[in-house]
Every structure is written in C-alpha cells, then in structure tokens.
Design an enzyme around this catalytic site. Sequence first.
Site, PDB file in Angstrom:
ATOM      1  N   GLU A  11      12.949   2.841  13.842  1.00 48.50           N
ATOM      2  CA  GLU A  11      11.985   3.824  13.344  1.00 48.50           C
ATOM      3  C   GLU A  11      10.799   3.870  14.297  1.00 48.50           C
ATOM      4  OE1 GLU A  11      10.512   2.585   9.524  1.00 48.50           O
ATOM      5  OE2 GLU A  11      10.069   0.547  10.207  1.00 48.50           O
ATOM      6  N   LEU A  63      11.345   1.451   6.845  1.00 57.46           N
ATOM      7  CA  LEU A  63      10.742   1.888   5.597  1.00 57.46           C
ATOM      8  C   LEU A  63      11.376   3.220   5.206  1.00 57.46           C
ATOM      9  CD1 LEU A  63       8.441   1.396   3.485  1.00 57.46           C
ATOM     10  CD2 LEU A  63       7.110   3.031   4.834  1.00 57.46           C
ATOM     11  N   LYS A  75       6.538  -1.950   2.054  1.00 55.55           N
ATOM     12  CA  LYS A  75       5.352  -1.321   2.646  1.00 55.55           C
ATOM     13  C   LYS A  75       4.170  -2.268   2.453  1.00 55.55           C
ATOM     14  CE  LYS A  75       3.289   3.300   3.105  1.00 55.55           C
ATOM     15  NZ  LYS A  75       3.737   3.536   4.485  1.00 55.55           N
ATOM     16  N   TYR A 103       0.832  -1.196   0.000  1.00 55.04           N
ATOM     17  CA  TYR A 103       0.000   0.000   0.000  1.00 55.04           C
ATOM     18  C   TYR A 103       0.869   1.250   0.000  1.00 55.04           C
ATOM     19  CZ  TYR A 103       1.017   1.059   4.914  1.00 55.04           C
ATOM     20  OH  TYR A 103       1.651   1.399   6.081  1.00 55.04           O
TER      21      TYR A 103
END
Length: 277
Positions: free
Chosen positions: A173, A197, A141, A30
């Site tokens: 992250e 990511l 993702k 996505y």
Amino acid sequence: MILLNGEIISKENASINIEDRGYQFGDGVYEVIRIYNGSFFELDGHFDRLKRSASEIHIELPFDRTTFHTKVNELRSVNHVENGHLYMQVSRGVAPRNHPFPAKSEPVVVGYTTEYATNETPAPGRAMFTEDIRWLRCDIKSLNLLGNVLAKEESKKQGYDEAIFHRGETVTEGSSTNVFIVKDQTLYTHPANHYILDGITRRAILDVAKDAGIPIKENPFTKTQLLESDEVFISSTTQEVRPIIEVSGNTIGTGRMGDVTAILQKAFKKRIPNSEQ
C-alpha cells in the site's frame, strides 16, 4: 471546539496528561472521516473499523454507535464544517509509564475537525517505491505511524507525492493510501489482510467498480507488474481517487489518467452525500 472524553469544549480549555499512553507508547487507534456538504462519508464504516482496531489491541470503546453518531455530528455542527474532515483518536488512557497494560485506566477520546476550502480531487501525482519495514499488523489503524511518516518524508524530499510500500517484490500500500493498478481493463489491489489497512475509500471504490462491471482481482502484485500496468491510482479519505502517472522515474501507461481510473473517479464522486455530480 473539540471533543474530549464525551464533552465538547474549547481547544484552549483542553489538556492531555503527559502519562497518556497514546503519547508515550502510541497505545491507541484513530480514524479520519471525510465531511461532504455537511454530512459524514461512510460514518458507520468508520465506526466499525475504529471498534475493530480498538478490539485488536484490547481497548473497549467508551461509547456505542449511537453516541458516536451524536457526538461527531454535534462537533461538526458547532464548528460549522460543511466540507473537511474529523480526526478522532482513542488511547488506552492515563497510567504510570510501564509497558504492560495498566490494571486500571479509562480510554481517552479526542476529536477535532478541519475545514476544507474546496472538495477538488488532487491532480495526477508521482510516487516512489520504498521497502515496507513496518510491523505486521497494518490492518490495525493504530497511532504507531513512524514508518509511514518516514516514508512520506523521504518521498517529499525526493519530489514525489507518495511512497508506495513493497515487501520484497510485492506491493502492499502507500504511506497513507491504498494502491490500485489496472491491466487490460481489470482492477487489481492487494487483499485486505494484515499487510494493509482496509481503507474506507478502498471499499467504496471496489463497490463502484462492481457496479460499473469492471473486473476486480484482490490479489498481490509485484513492483514489475505495477510498472507494466496500464494505470495506477491511489485512494484515501482525503485524496479520494488519485491517478499516479509516474513511479520511481518510470512513466505509467500513457502518462495521463487512464479510462478506468476516470470512470471510478466519477463514480466515486456520485457516492458523496448531497452530491450534484
């Protein structure tokens, strides 16, 4: 109106098969794309990342760049969204439930828009540390976000705005953000490898930091280094550049947004399409 497999239709007329592998396995990818002043932000960057993520899990996108541009702009226009975001996902498709890839299936594409009342940057926030127990392909993702969701929910329960992941002592992250620290006027962030990511906003921040002459080090850093840093901020499509003034009960720097964060926040705003900044 929503986008479903290349057609823009009313939400009421849309349906997803219960054997869609995105629903049963999280077998898909996505993107969330920001809309500013009637224009998409870094649309090509989002397309490239969507294509890469799909390729990494062996899905071939059922549209090319030109079609992607045409359809998302048509959807934004028909919904009259000036400020907001577009969510788009691509699953492997519909097939009888079985773990191996089906011999035949067509990817299912779903897209919809969400409108924002304003484009205000969130106020300085507070975060907590949490062990990063997710899989080792965070660069994809994918729809598999349960680890992120659990971390975000726990941070909310404890009164924080974000959960900052760490593997051992190394910070990776946030649950839905990238993490930056500033020490002695130098910007640090985890390198874009399989542990994080590579955020589109992250890339934009690195670009504006270079333009501003701010030294950058894409190196892993520890929890201790984060707590001893002068500034901490997070970034994402929806939160842009957001200062973090407390982590797990520890005040960061002066407890206010730092100078480097302020510079980057302002410089990022100038990259917004049709911005008056």
